[in-house]
Scaffold this motif. Structure first.
Motif, PDB file in Angstrom:
ATOM      1  N   ASP A   1      82.251  53.974  64.726  1.00  0.00           N
ATOM      2  CA  ASP A   1      82.733  53.672  66.087  1.00  0.00           C
ATOM      3  C   ASP A   1      83.812  54.658  66.527  1.00  0.00           C
ATOM      4  O   ASP A   1      83.991  54.887  67.730  1.00  0.00           O
ATOM      5  CB  ASP A   1      83.310  52.244  66.134  1.00  0.00           C
ATOM      6  N   ASN A   2      84.560  55.203  65.584  1.00  0.00           N
ATOM      7  CA  ASN A   2      85.642  56.141  65.935  1.00  0.00           C
ATOM      8  C   ASN A   2      85.114  57.414  66.591  1.00  0.00           C
ATOM      9  O   ASN A   2      85.828  58.092  67.318  1.00  0.00           O
ATOM     10  CB  ASN A   2      86.430  56.547  64.678  1.00  0.00           C
ATOM     11  N   VAL A   3      83.860  57.756  66.282  1.00  0.00           N
ATOM     12  CA  VAL A   3      83.283  59.008  66.793  1.00  0.00           C
ATOM     13  C   VAL A   3      82.867  58.853  68.249  1.00  0.00           C
ATOM     14  O   VAL A   3      83.220  59.670  69.105  1.00  0.00           O
ATOM     15  CB  VAL A   3      82.080  59.444  65.914  1.00  0.00           C
ATOM     16  N   GLY A   4      82.115  57.788  68.553  1.00  0.00           N
ATOM     17  CA  GLY A   4      81.609  57.580  69.921  1.00  0.00           C
ATOM     18  C   GLY A   4      80.320  58.359  70.144  1.00  0.00           C
ATOM     19  O   GLY A   4      80.095  59.410  69.534  1.00  0.00           O
ATOM     20  N   GLU A   5      79.487  57.845  71.042  1.00  0.00           N
ATOM     21  CA  GLU A   5      78.162  58.451  71.241  1.00  0.00           C
ATOM     22  C   GLU A   5      78.244  59.856  71.823  1.00  0.00           C
ATOM     23  O   GLU A   5      77.473  60.742  71.454  1.00  0.00           O
ATOM     24  CB  GLU A   5      77.315  57.546  72.153  1.00  0.00           C
ATOM     25  N   GLU A   6      79.203  60.079  72.718  1.00  0.00           N
ATOM     26  CA  GLU A   6      79.324  61.413  73.348  1.00  0.00           C
ATOM     27  C   GLU A   6      79.606  62.486  72.289  1.00  0.00           C
ATOM     28  O   GLU A   6      78.969  63.542  72.265  1.00  0.00           O
ATOM     29  CB  GLU A   6      80.458  61.390  74.387  1.00  0.00           C
ATOM     30  N   ASN A   7      80.568  62.198  71.393  1.00  0.00           N
ATOM     31  CA  ASN A   7      80.887  63.161  70.339  1.00  0.00           C
ATOM     32  C   ASN A   7      79.753  63.277  69.330  1.00  0.00           C
ATOM     33  O   ASN A   7      79.504  64.360  68.782  1.00  0.00           O
ATOM     34  CB  ASN A   7      82.179  62.761  69.615  1.00  0.00           C
TER      35      ASN A   7
ATOM     36  N   GLY B   1      86.454  68.986  59.069  1.00  0.00           N
ATOM     37  CA  GLY B   1      87.341  67.948  59.567  1.00  0.00           C
ATOM     38  C   GLY B   1      87.755  68.206  60.998  1.00  0.00           C
ATOM     39  O   GLY B   1      88.101  69.335  61.357  1.00  0.00           O
ATOM     40  N   ILE B   2      87.717  67.163  61.822  1.00  0.00           N
ATOM     41  CA  ILE B   2      88.089  67.308  63.235  1.00  0.00           C
ATOM     42  C   ILE B   2      89.375  66.524  63.468  1.00  0.00           C
ATOM     43  O   ILE B   2      89.426  65.303  63.294  1.00  0.00           O
ATOM     44  CB  ILE B   2      86.951  66.816  64.151  1.00  0.00           C
ATOM     45  N   THR B   3      90.429  67.250  63.798  1.00  0.00           N
ATOM     46  CA  THR B   3      91.732  66.631  64.046  1.00  0.00           C
ATOM     47  C   THR B   3      91.745  66.105  65.493  1.00  0.00           C
ATOM     48  O   THR B   3      90.890  66.489  66.295  1.00  0.00           O
ATOM     49  CB  THR B   3      92.860  67.656  63.813  1.00  0.00           C
ATOM     50  N   PRO B   4      92.677  65.203  65.840  1.00  0.00           N
ATOM     51  CA  PRO B   4      93.908  64.889  65.112  1.00  0.00           C
ATOM     52  C   PRO B   4      93.773  63.798  64.051  1.00  0.00           C
ATOM     53  O   PRO B   4      94.700  63.570  63.299  1.00  0.00           O
ATOM     54  CB  PRO B   4      94.841  64.408  66.230  1.00  0.00           C
ATOM     55  N   ASN B   5      92.620  63.133  63.959  1.00  0.00           N
ATOM     56  CA  ASN B   5      92.559  61.951  63.091  1.00  0.00           C
ATOM     57  C   ASN B   5      92.056  62.227  61.683  1.00  0.00           C
ATOM     58  O   ASN B   5      92.243  61.408  60.789  1.00  0.00           O
ATOM     59  CB  ASN B   5      91.692  60.867  63.748  1.00  0.00           C
ATOM     60  N   ALA B   6      91.403  63.365  61.468  1.00  0.00           N
ATOM     61  CA  ALA B   6      90.897  63.662  60.122  1.00  0.00           C
ATOM     62  C   ALA B   6      92.070  63.763  59.145  1.00  0.00           C
ATOM     63  O   ALA B   6      93.126  64.292  59.489  1.00  0.00           O
ATOM     64  CB  ALA B   6      90.101  64.956  60.142  1.00  0.00           C
ATOM     65  N   ASN B   7      91.867  63.252  57.933  1.00  0.00           N
ATOM     66  CA  ASN B   7      92.897  63.332  56.890  1.00  0.00           C
ATOM     67  C   ASN B   7      92.677  64.633  56.118  1.00  0.00           C
ATOM     68  O   ASN B   7      91.828  64.720  55.225  1.00  0.00           O
ATOM     69  CB  ASN B   7      92.791  62.117  55.960  1.00  0.00           C
ATOM     70  N   ILE B   8      93.450  65.671  56.472  1.00  0.00           N
ATOM     71  CA  ILE B   8      93.214  67.007  55.926  1.00  0.00           C
ATOM     72  C   ILE B   8      93.434  67.046  54.419  1.00  0.00           C
ATOM     73  O   ILE B   8      92.678  67.694  53.686  1.00  0.00           O
ATOM     74  CB  ILE B   8      94.105  68.044  56.648  1.00  0.00           C
ATOM     75  N   GLN B   9      94.458  66.333  53.931  1.00  0.00           N
ATOM     76  CA  GLN B   9      94.717  66.325  52.481  1.00  0.00           C
ATOM     77  C   GLN B   9      93.544  65.689  51.729  1.00  0.00           C
ATOM     78  O   GLN B   9      93.152  66.166  50.662  1.00  0.00           O
ATOM     79  CB  GLN B   9      96.018  65.561  52.172  1.00  0.00           C
ATOM     80  N   GLU B  10      92.998  64.647  52.293  1.00  0.00           N
ATOM     81  CA  GLU B  10      91.837  63.978  51.688  1.00  0.00           C
ATOM     82  C   GLU B  10      90.651  64.937  51.628  1.00  0.00           C
ATOM     83  O   GLU B  10      89.977  65.059  50.595  1.00  0.00           O
ATOM     84  CB  GLU B  10      91.499  62.762  52.552  1.00  0.00           C
TER      85      GLU B  10
ATOM     86  N   ILE C   1      88.715  73.221  59.228  1.00  0.00           N
ATOM     87  CA  ILE C   1      89.464  72.289  60.088  1.00  0.00           C
ATOM     88  C   ILE C   1      89.338  72.738  61.545  1.00  0.00           C
ATOM     89  O   ILE C   1      89.637  73.894  61.873  1.00  0.00           O
ATOM     90  CB  ILE C   1      90.955  72.214  59.676  1.00  0.00           C
ATOM     91  N   LEU C   2      88.916  71.823  62.402  1.00  0.00           N
ATOM     92  CA  LEU C   2      88.760  72.116  63.835  1.00  0.00           C
ATOM     93  C   LEU C   2      89.646  71.173  64.642  1.00  0.00           C
ATOM     94  O   LEU C   2      89.998  70.089  64.187  1.00  0.00           O
ATOM     95  CB  LEU C   2      87.299  71.934  64.253  1.00  0.00           C
ATOM     96  N   HIS C   3      89.983  71.595  65.866  1.00  0.00           N
ATOM     97  CA  HIS C   3      90.935  70.828  66.676  1.00  0.00           C
ATOM     98  C   HIS C   3      90.282  69.821  67.612  1.00  0.00           C
ATOM     99  O   HIS C   3      90.958  68.970  68.167  1.00  0.00           O
ATOM    100  CB  HIS C   3      91.830  71.777  67.477  1.00  0.00           C
ATOM    101  N   SER C   4      88.979  69.945  67.806  1.00  0.00           N
ATOM    102  CA  SER C   4      88.304  68.991  68.696  1.00  0.00           C
ATOM    103  C   SER C   4      86.802  69.088  68.472  1.00  0.00           C
ATOM    104  O   SER C   4      86.314  70.046  67.876  1.00  0.00           O
ATOM    105  CB  SER C   4      88.615  69.301  70.163  1.00  0.00           C
TER     106      SER C   4
END
Length: 449
Positions: A11-17, A133-142, A154-157
């Motif tokens: 659900d965090n992703v959404g259909e558009e993304n 990983g797509i920030t801002p929510n991706a856990n980069i350390q993980e 790592i990408l910004h959007s």
């Protein structure tokens, strides 16, 4: 090469993304040599559970895979069970029964923008995972832990997923064997020191990216007593040797120590002073420098140094320290970078747009590590780039130093500077005090008439 794409569909992703992710998959697969005798592709979607959208057992042609990708429905789901998804890959994806081939490398690209909601166990080393990983929510350390010994992209959007990621993926999967460990490029002792800019010009996230770069280098290079040792210095107003070559030179220990470095934010950037400190002090045997090891300083520069770098750069060259400046952004002084390397080694300079590109430089290919590991220039070269022969002697532009080239192509620097403050003042017959006369290379005392 067997490649698995596993994409988050929570659900965090959404259909558009999610539709953007499908376009990304289409672009990447279009650029790959997919075929029965070439690359095989499987596609999965995950959130609470894993859905196999296209398996290795199905027809391995671009057209078939792309047609299926376009019709993948968005799954949704309240959880992002990354651990479950990776367990599925470890146990099922590359097995013979599911169409995996045992005699080819196994590579996984995982597109995710949410922290995992379950416990992660990294797949075996035979499966190379490169998270996107797509920030801002991706856990980069993980994602970094999942990807070792590789590095995440790592990408910004989500929009940059289509603009930047396809090329990054194609370079990493298909232009070289990223999935095999970087070979022993440095089959000789080499002491490498990283100089991180800790000045007030650097933001907290930028400082973290510098640390990520050092960690990526440590995880990709061969750290051993017969090869590379790593140390880290933070420079600004003061110089702080954060990690010396005296500490245990073990990959995990070094990565842990780099992680714990804190930015000191000590005023302005004084690069000349930092390099001088490195050459004269931090690289000494007392700090773990090995007499038989080549010395390399990788210097991250993002602004103009407030002091001059000429004398320090010269001292580095004379002491056989190879400087590799990396200019980041658009505030540094290119002339200062050229001064650091000298005219004969300008190819050591790297220029990057963003701090995020530092890690990518290591992640994408081994060219940077190869560059560092190449034998440093072993020729006698003057400040104008002219080659000199053993026995040649020349004066530096400051008129106060001479350099002599010796057999074996090494140079010795001789200073002709005179500090009259350290010399006794003459007693003048006139009983008047001696007068200090300033000259090009120092000063001298003279009795007044």
């Amino acid at each position: 090469l067997d490649i698995a794409f596993i994409v988050e569909g929570s659900d965090n992703v959404g259909e558009e993304n999610f539709n953007i992710v499908k376009k990304f998959l289409e672009r990447v697969i279009t650029g790959m040599n997919v075929g029965q005798e070439d690359i095989h592709v499987t596609v999965m979607q995950y959130s609470e559970t894993v859905t196999l959208e296209y398996s290795f057992r199905e027809i391995q042609s671009k057209e078939s895979i792309i047609e299926k990708v376009r019709s993948i429905p968005y799954q949704g789901g309240k959880a992002t069970n990354t651990g479950n998804a990776l367990n599925y890959i470890s146990k099922h994806t590359f097995t013979l029964v599911n169409g995996g081939r045992q005699d080819v490398p196994h590579l996984v690209y995982m597109v995710s923008s949410s922290p995992s909601t379950d416990v992660i166990t990294r797949p075996p080393r035979s499966i190379n995972v490169i998270p996107i990983g797509i920030t801002p929510n991706a856990n980069i350390q993980e994602l970094r832990r999942i990807s070792q010994p590789n590095n995440p992209i790592i990408l910004h959007s989500y929009s940059t997923l289509i603009e930047e990621a396809p090329e990054l993926v194609l370079q990493s999967c298909c232009s070289r064997k990223l999935w095999t460990e970087i070979p022993e490029l440095c089959n000789k002792p080499m002491d490498v020191m990283f100089l991180l800019d800790g000045s007030s010009n650097i933001g907290a996230s930028e400082f973290e990216e510098m640390k990520n770069f050092v960690r990526a280098f440590i995880e990709s290079a061969e750290i051993s007593n017969t090869s590379i040792h790593v140390s880290v210095l933070q420079y600004a107003r003061e110089n702080n040797l954060e990690i010396s070559w005296n500490v245990p030179q073990e990959t995990e220990k070094l990565v842990e120590m780099v992680h714990s470095i804190q930015q000191r934010e000590q005023g302005p950037t004084r690069l000349g002073r930092a390099i001088d400190f490195v050459v004269q002090n931090a690289m000494s045997e007392s700090h773990g420098g090995r007499p038989s090891a080549s010395k390399v300083a990788i210097v991250i520069v993002s602004g103009r140094s407030e002091d001059t770098v000429e004398a320090a750069a010269l001292s580095a060259r004379m002491n056989r320290v190879s400087l590799f400046p990396i200019g980041v952004g658009n505030r540094y002084d290119e002339e200062q970078l050229r001064t650091l390397t000298g005219p004969s080694a300008a190819n050591r300079i790297m220029k990057l747009q963003n701090f995020e590109d530092l890690s990518t430089m290591i992640t994408l290919n081994s060219e940077f590590i190869k560059k560092v590991c190449m034998d440093p220039v072993r020729e006698c070269i003057d400040e104008d780039g002219n080659k000199k022969k053993p026995g040649d002697k020349w004066t530096l532009p400051d008129q106060c130093h001479t350099v002599t080239c010796f057999p074996g192509d090494y140079t010795v620097l001789e200073s002709h500077q005179i500090n009259c403050e350290r010399m006794p003042k003459p007693v003048c017959h006139s009983n008047l005090p001696a007068v200090k006369i300033e000259e090009t290379c120092g000063c001298r005392w003279m009795c007044p008439c």
